[in-house]
Structure formats: C-alpha cells, structure tokens
Design an enzyme around this catalytic site. Structure first.
Site, PDB file in Angstrom:
ATOM      1  N   LYS A 109       0.834  -1.199   0.000  1.00  0.00           N
ATOM      2  CA  LYS A 109       0.000   0.000   0.000  1.00  0.00           C
ATOM      3  C   LYS A 109       0.872   1.254   0.000  1.00  0.00           C
ATOM      4  O   LYS A 109       1.595   1.520   0.958  1.00  0.00           O
ATOM      5  CB  LYS A 109      -0.916   0.056   1.227  1.00  0.00           C
ATOM      6  N   GLY A 113       7.168   4.569   8.287  1.00  0.00           N
ATOM      7  CA  GLY A 113       6.286   5.712   8.519  1.00  0.00           C
ATOM      8  C   GLY A 113       6.503   6.267   9.909  1.00  0.00           C
ATOM      9  O   GLY A 113       7.608   6.163  10.463  1.00  0.00           O
ATOM     10  N   SER A 114       5.449   6.821  10.470  1.00  0.00           N
ATOM     11  CA  SER A 114       5.594   7.499  11.764  1.00  0.00           C
ATOM     12  C   SER A 114       5.710   6.491  12.908  1.00  0.00           C
ATOM     13  O   SER A 114       5.183   5.373  12.835  1.00  0.00           O
ATOM     14  CB  SER A 114       4.393   8.407  12.001  1.00  0.00           C
ATOM     15  N   THR A 115       6.348   6.908  13.977  1.00  0.00           N
ATOM     16  CA  THR A 115       6.480   6.062  15.172  1.00  0.00           C
ATOM     17  C   THR A 115       5.106   5.762  15.753  1.00  0.00           C
ATOM     18  O   THR A 115       4.841   4.644  16.208  1.00  0.00           O
ATOM     19  CB  THR A 115       7.391   6.771  16.196  1.00  0.00           C
ATOM     20  N   GLU A 116       4.223   6.758  15.668  1.00  0.00           N
ATOM     21  CA  GLU A 116       2.867   6.586  16.219  1.00  0.00           C
ATOM     22  C   GLU A 116       2.154   5.405  15.547  1.00  0.00           C
ATOM     23  O   GLU A 116       1.633   4.510  16.223  1.00  0.00           O
ATOM     24  CB  GLU A 116       2.116   7.891  15.944  1.00  0.00           C
ATOM     25  N   GLY A 159       3.582   3.080  13.736  1.00  0.00           N
ATOM     26  CA  GLY A 159       4.394   1.887  13.977  1.00  0.00           C
ATOM     27  C   GLY A 159       3.992   1.197  15.274  1.00  0.00           C
ATOM     28  O   GLY A 159       3.884  -0.029  15.345  1.00  0.00           O
ATOM     29  N   GLU A 179      10.382   0.696  10.266  1.00  0.00           N
ATOM     30  CA  GLU A 179      11.372   1.754  10.035  1.00  0.00           C
ATOM     31  C   GLU A 179      10.639   3.064  10.281  1.00  0.00           C
ATOM     32  O   GLU A 179       9.797   3.465   9.489  1.00  0.00           O
ATOM     33  CB  GLU A 179      11.920   1.638   8.602  1.00  0.00           C
ATOM     34  N   CYS A 221      13.520  10.462   7.128  1.00  0.00           N
ATOM     35  CA  CYS A 221      13.512   9.913   8.493  1.00  0.00           C
ATOM     36  C   CYS A 221      14.883  10.035   9.142  1.00  0.00           C
ATOM     37  O   CYS A 221      14.983  10.199  10.352  1.00  0.00           O
ATOM     38  CB  CYS A 221      13.030   8.472   8.469  1.00  0.00           C
ATOM     39  N   GLU A 277      10.235  15.065  15.826  1.00  0.00           N
ATOM     40  CA  GLU A 277      10.546  14.990  14.398  1.00  0.00           C
ATOM     41  C   GLU A 277       9.687  16.027  13.666  1.00  0.00           C
ATOM     42  O   GLU A 277       8.455  15.929  13.672  1.00  0.00           O
ATOM     43  CB  GLU A 277      10.237  13.579  13.882  1.00  0.00           C
TER      44      GLU A 277
HETATM   45  P1  NDP Z   1       2.002   7.641   8.656  1.00  0.00           P
HETATM   46  O1  NDP Z   1       2.821   6.808   9.560  1.00  0.00           O
HETATM   47  O2  NDP Z   1       0.571   7.883   9.008  1.00  0.00           O
HETATM   48  O3  NDP Z   1       1.998   7.037   7.173  1.00  0.00           O
HETATM   49  C1  NDP Z   1       2.834   6.024   6.688  1.00  0.00           C
HETATM   50  C2  NDP Z   1       2.034   4.994   5.915  1.00  0.00           C
HETATM   51  O4  NDP Z   1       1.183   4.259   6.800  1.00  0.00           O
HETATM   52  C3  NDP Z   1       1.081   5.591   4.884  1.00  0.00           C
HETATM   53  O5  NDP Z   1       0.959   4.723   3.781  1.00  0.00           O
HETATM   54  C4  NDP Z   1      -0.216   5.652   5.664  1.00  0.00           C
HETATM   55  O6  NDP Z   1      -1.339   5.761   4.840  1.00  0.00           O
HETATM   56  C5  NDP Z   1      -0.175   4.349   6.400  1.00  0.00           C
HETATM   57  N1  NDP Z   1      -1.009   4.274   7.604  1.00  0.00           N
HETATM   58  C6  NDP Z   1      -1.578   5.270   8.314  1.00  0.00           C
HETATM   59  N2  NDP Z   1      -2.248   4.777   9.366  1.00  0.00           N
HETATM   60  C7  NDP Z   1      -2.102   3.426   9.339  1.00  0.00           C
HETATM   61  C8  NDP Z   1      -2.545   2.351  10.174  1.00  0.00           C
HETATM   62  N3  NDP Z   1      -3.253   2.568  11.258  1.00  0.00           N
HETATM   63  N4  NDP Z   1      -2.193   1.084   9.834  1.00  0.00           N
HETATM   64  C9  NDP Z   1      -1.432   0.838   8.743  1.00  0.00           C
HETATM   65  N5  NDP Z   1      -0.992   1.819   7.922  1.00  0.00           N
HETATM   66  C10 NDP Z   1      -1.308   3.094   8.214  1.00  0.00           C
HETATM   67  O7  NDP Z   1       2.716   9.009   8.447  1.00  0.00           O
HETATM   68  P2  NDP Z   1       2.042  10.382   7.992  1.00  0.00           P
HETATM   69  O8  NDP Z   1       1.986  10.384   6.537  1.00  0.00           O
HETATM   70  O9  NDP Z   1       0.739  10.626   8.704  1.00  0.00           O
HETATM   71  O10 NDP Z   1       3.086  11.423   8.525  1.00  0.00           O
HETATM   72  C11 NDP Z   1       3.021  11.847   9.893  1.00  0.00           C
HETATM   73  C12 NDP Z   1       4.392  12.050  10.446  1.00  0.00           C
HETATM   74  O11 NDP Z   1       5.090  10.827  10.443  1.00  0.00           O
HETATM   75  C13 NDP Z   1       5.276  12.971   9.629  1.00  0.00           C
HETATM   76  O12 NDP Z   1       5.072  14.291   9.954  1.00  0.00           O
HETATM   77  C14 NDP Z   1       6.637  12.485   9.978  1.00  0.00           C
HETATM   78  O13 NDP Z   1       7.059  13.101  11.170  1.00  0.00           O
HETATM   79  C15 NDP Z   1       6.447  11.019  10.211  1.00  0.00           C
HETATM   80  N6  NDP Z   1       6.844  10.203   9.045  1.00  0.00           N
HETATM   81  C16 NDP Z   1       7.993   9.520   9.113  1.00  0.00           C
HETATM   82  C17 NDP Z   1       8.417   8.780   8.044  1.00  0.00           C
HETATM   83  C18 NDP Z   1       9.690   8.044   8.097  1.00  0.00           C
HETATM   84  O14 NDP Z   1      10.172   7.577   7.068  1.00  0.00           O
HETATM   85  N7  NDP Z   1      10.271   7.884   9.252  1.00  0.00           N
HETATM   86  C19 NDP Z   1       7.665   8.720   6.799  1.00  0.00           C
HETATM   87  C20 NDP Z   1       6.416   9.424   6.828  1.00  0.00           C
HETATM   88  C21 NDP Z   1       6.051  10.138   7.928  1.00  0.00           C
HETATM   89  P3  NDP Z   1      -1.780   7.260   4.369  1.00  0.00           P
HETATM   90  O15 NDP Z   1      -0.652   7.830   3.626  1.00  0.00           O
HETATM   91  O16 NDP Z   1      -2.893   7.026   3.489  1.00  0.00           O
HETATM   92  O17 NDP Z   1      -2.118   7.985   5.608  1.00  0.00           O
END
Ligand code: NDP
Length: 490
Positions: free
Chosen positions: A195, A247-250, A252, A269, A303, A400
C-alpha cells in the site's frame, strides 16, 4: 544561467539569476482515474470510492485513485497467496531474471518515473532523477543477484520464503521505499501486497505497469491504494505472514500492538531526530555542504535527516556564518525546474505540522533564521529554516519536524556531544565531522544510531543495511541483512 533582468540598482554586485530550466512534463501521461492492481490486472475497487491526488507545488488535481476496502485487500492477499505457490518454487535463477528485468525497465523509464515522482510528491527533479530512481533500480539490481544465492547469504542454513508480505510505505520516497520493500521480498521467493501513501500513489501504479512489461507472473506484486484504513487492513489480514512498515512512530506502535501474538514477522522503520555533529577540526566547507544535504534534502522529509546540528562551541560562529550564506543560495520553488534545490512540502497537513513546530520554537525562545526568498503563491511551501539558541528541552530539539528546519545546539567535549546526540527517544542515524579517524571510530561506537555517517551524510547504497534503534524501529533493510526478515531459516 543569465544576468538578472531586474534593474541594475536593485542588484547586489555580481548577483546572478537563473533562467527557468523546467523538465518536460509531457514524458508522463497520467490516467484521470486509476484502479487497483490485483492478480496482474487493473481492477475497479469493490468500494467504488476514489480519492484525489494533487501536485503539492500547484494544488492541481493530478488524478483520481481507487480506495481499497476490506474486500479489495482480501482479493489482493488471496491473489498473492495463490501466486506464492508457483513463485516460491520457481527456479531461483528465473526469479532473478524477472527482478533484473524490473531493474532494467526502471532505468529505461527513469525519466518518466522521475517526472511523475516530482509531480505527485513535490520533490526537486534533480533529486528524483539523480537519487530516487537510480537507487530504486539499483535495489532491484542488487537483490536480483541474491535470488539464486540465498544459501550463500545464510551459510549452513536452509532459507525458505515466508509467504505473502504486507507492506505499507510513506510519501517521502515513494518509489524508493517501494523498491526497498519489494526487491528483497521477491528475491527471497515471497509475494507482496503493497500500500503506497495516500498523497503519492502514482509511481507505484506506474511500477505496476512495469511489472506487466517485465512479464512478472500475475499476483506476485499487488498494489492496493488508499488511506491509513487500507494500510491497517493489509497489516491485519490473517494470510499476511510478514509486515514491513515505514512511517511514523505513532502508527508503527499501533501496528506492533495489532500484531502482538499473531506470529507475523514485523520490521518497522520509523521516525528520527538525528544529530549531525561537527568538531572543531572538521573541514568546515565540506561540513556546511553536509549539513545542508542532511536537513534540506527532500525538504527535510527524511527519516534520517540531520535535524539537530551539534557544533563544537569554538567554531560555532564561523560555521553559522558560512551556513547562513549557503542557505541564501538555495533555490526554493518549482520542483520540475532543474535548478531547484528545495521543492514543495508534500501536503497541506505536513505544512501545518511544520508551521506548528516552528511556532513552538519561537514561543520557547529559540532564535529563527530564514534567508530572504520568494515562495510561490499557490502550493505548499516552507523556506529553509535554522534555529539557534536551542536547548535540549525545546520541542524543536525533541520532536521529528519532517521539514526543512534545523535546530542548532552546541557542545564543548566529545563526551558532551555523545550525551546530547543520544538524548532522544529515536536512534536511526547520526553524522560525525572531524579530521581524526580515531575520533570517528570513538564516536561511532557510542552513538545509539543504526547508521553513522562520517564526513558525509545521507549516503545510501543497496548493499548497506539501514534501520533503527529505540523508537526508530527494528529490523534492517538493504544488504544481506535486508533478506533476513523475508526468510525462515531451518
Ligand atoms: P504515517 O505513519 O501515518 O503514514 C505512513 C504509511 O502508513 C502511509 O501509507 C499511511 O497511509 C499508512 N497508515 C496510516 N495509518 C495506518 C494504520 N493505522 N495502519 C497501517 N498503515 C497506516 O505518516 P504520515 O503520513 O501521517 O506522517 C506523519 C508524520 O510521520 C510525519 O510528519 C513524519 O514526522 C512522520 N513520518 C515519518 C516517516 C519516516 O520515514 N520515518 C515517513 C512518513 C512520515 P496514508 O498515507 O494514506 O495515511
């Protein structure tokens, strides 16, 4: 380059301006409506819902994209599970051939992919062209080489693929993160359901076309577009054997909770708040370039960005003077322009997050510096920003920001540098700038970070493992280490 057309009186001595150098956009054709890619076919979503993806530099709607619901995700996982039966038994050298073919097609279609990545995500074309796309191709190339050598990767063990891998990726490096996820999974004999992020799905859809072009058997790669809900469905599907998330730690943490007790393999990651540490004996001009690359590359949507600059007190003044001058030369604007250094912020939501954290920095007493620069009227923009007078308790030093914002702190001794660098819940990366090799090793041993760069920053290579400690996640991607999460070892 041309002399500015502004009246001479307005120009500082020797001021030059660039003429526009836009990359041609007509290399890509974007379908107005895009479907899911399941079982080797583009199919309408069961949900009947579509969402819009916009160009963050102009706010122009680029296309409608299908939103996968529970039925769609189930179809994709079923297709991947069926394909796994034959893909996992395929002669490894033949598997390698498909992956190698994908790599070659990524190279052949590099220009198209780079333009599309820039349109959909806002990153400068010079980055998508010179970093994202070549590195994505290199990942497939590298893992193609491992497909028939898995016994050498894990000597005296019998590696076996796991089954269907569910993969969820973010918006900062859409094609590259796809490559990091899909290449090792396929090389090890797994099939995938991926996804992409809601704001950047287009290069993943073009990648689906490339899979077709490569003749990849149907169902080996499936793409389900959608928002966070779709991601959570992929992760939760009972027939997914391995989850890979960036993606985000939250989010994760949510995923880790959801998977507890299921027996599914997981790699995470997540975020970072890396320290880029400059000692007084560092080559200062080189360090300034490394600092700029560390935090303003990809608008700081990285990241492992070097978002905390730790500078030795004795050189703070000359270093900041040079850094501010350098910031003034960064060109912010049209991401499709080949001279642009800093592109658009990926989404309105991300822009608001950056603005909020920058406001907190000012409110908490740090001193802000932004070079004079004119931002486009439409789209999402934030100028390169630097904060001095930052203390460790400030939000801008702890959280971050994921934007082009650097927090500058100082230190006097190497011990203090280590203490401050490690004073974060994250542990993804760090940078060390010094003339002394022994000090590099001394620092690297003490950094609680998955990657430590020395006298360079943001260097990536498919042969080199990447991943974090603490709240930056666990598991490694890249190198032989990147195969481990995709195999069972007997
Ligand atoms: P997210 O962690 O929400 O997004 C990463 C991926 O996970 C996207 O494909 C997202 O879908 C998907 N996702 C969201 N919620 C869920 C869930 N409950 N279960 C499974 N998958 C999910 O990051 P955000 O885009 O909201 O960014 C928020 C913050 O996160 C940023 O400001 C940044 O600080 C951090 N971030 C860190 C990254 C890194 O590489 N370390 C990368 C991206 C963000 P969708 O895009 O449709 O929401």
């Amino acid at each position: 380059m041309a002399l500015s057309t502004r009246p001479a009186a307005e120009l500082a001595p020797f001021e030059w301006d660039y003429v526009p150098a836009p990359e041609a956009r007509d290399t890509v054709s974007i379908a107005p409506r895009n479907q899911l890619y399941i079982g080797g076919r583009f199919v309408e979503p069961h949900s009947k819902h579509y969402f819009k993806t916009v160009n963050p530099a102009t706010e122009e709607v680029l296309a409608e994209v299908a939103e996968a619901d529970e039925v769609d995700v189930d179809r994709a996982v079923t297709a991947a599970a069926e394909a796994f039966r034959s893909w996992s038994r395929l002669e490894p050298a033949k598997r390698a051939r498909y992956i190698f073919r994908i790599s070659r097609l990524l190279q052949e279609r590099a220009r198209e992919l780079a333009v599309l990545e820039t349109l959909d995500g806002g990153k400068p074309i010079q980055e998508s062209r010179d970093v994202d796309v070549p590195l994505a191709a290199a990942h497939f190339f590298y893992y193609a080489g491992w497909a028939d050598k898995l016994e050498w990767a894990f000597p005296n063990r019998t590696p076996r693929p796991l089954g269907v891998a569910g993969q969820v990726i973010p918006w900062n490096f859409p094609l590259l993160m796809l490559a990091w996820k899909i290449a090792p999974a396929l090389a090890a004999g797994n099939t995938v359901v991926l996804k992409p992020a809601e704001t950047t799905p287009l290069t993943a859809l073009l990648f689906a076309e490339i899979c077709e072009q490569a003749g990849l058997p149907p169902g080996v790669v499936n793409l389900v577009t959608g928002a966070g809900k779709t991601g959570s469905l992929v992760v939760a599907h009972p027939d997914v054997r391995k989850v890979a998330f960036t993606g985000s730690t939250e989010v994760g943490k949510l995923i880790q909770r959801a998977l507890a007790g299921t027996g599914k393999r997981l790699t995470l990651e997540l975020g970072g708040k890396a320290a880029n540490i400059v000692f007084e004996d560092a080559p200062i001009d080189q360090a300034v370039e490394g600092i700029v690359n560390g935090i303003y590359f990809n608008q700081g949507h990285v990241c492992c960005a070097g978002s905390r600059l730790l500078v030795q007190e004795s050189i703070q003044e000359p270093l900041l003077e040079k850094l501010k001058l350098r910031l003034g030369t960064l060109r912010v604007g049209d991401p499709l322009d080949k001279n642009t250094d800093v592109g658009a912020i990926n989404s309105r939501q991300q822009l608001e997050k950056i603005q909020g954290l920058v406001a907190s920095g000012i409110a908490e007493g740090a001193e802000i510096y932004q070079p004079p620069c004119r931002l486009p009227e439409r789209g999402y923009w934030f100028p390169p920003t630097l904060f001095t007078g930052v203390s460790q308790s400030h939000r801008i030093a702890r959280e971050e920001i994921f934007g082009p914002v650097l927090s500058v702190l100082t230190f006097r001794t190497p011990d203090e540098a280590v203490e401050k660098a490690n004073n974060t819940p994250y542990g993804l990366s760090a940078g060390v700038w010094t003339d002394k090799g022994s000090r590099i090793l001394w620092m690297a041993e003490r950094m609680r970070a998955g990657v430590v760069w020395a006298n360079t920053y943001n260097r990536f290579d498919p042969t080199s493992p990447f991943g974090g400690y603490k709240e930056s996640g666990f598991g490694r991607e890249g190198g032989v280490h990147g195969l481990l999460p995709y195999v069972e070892l007997n």
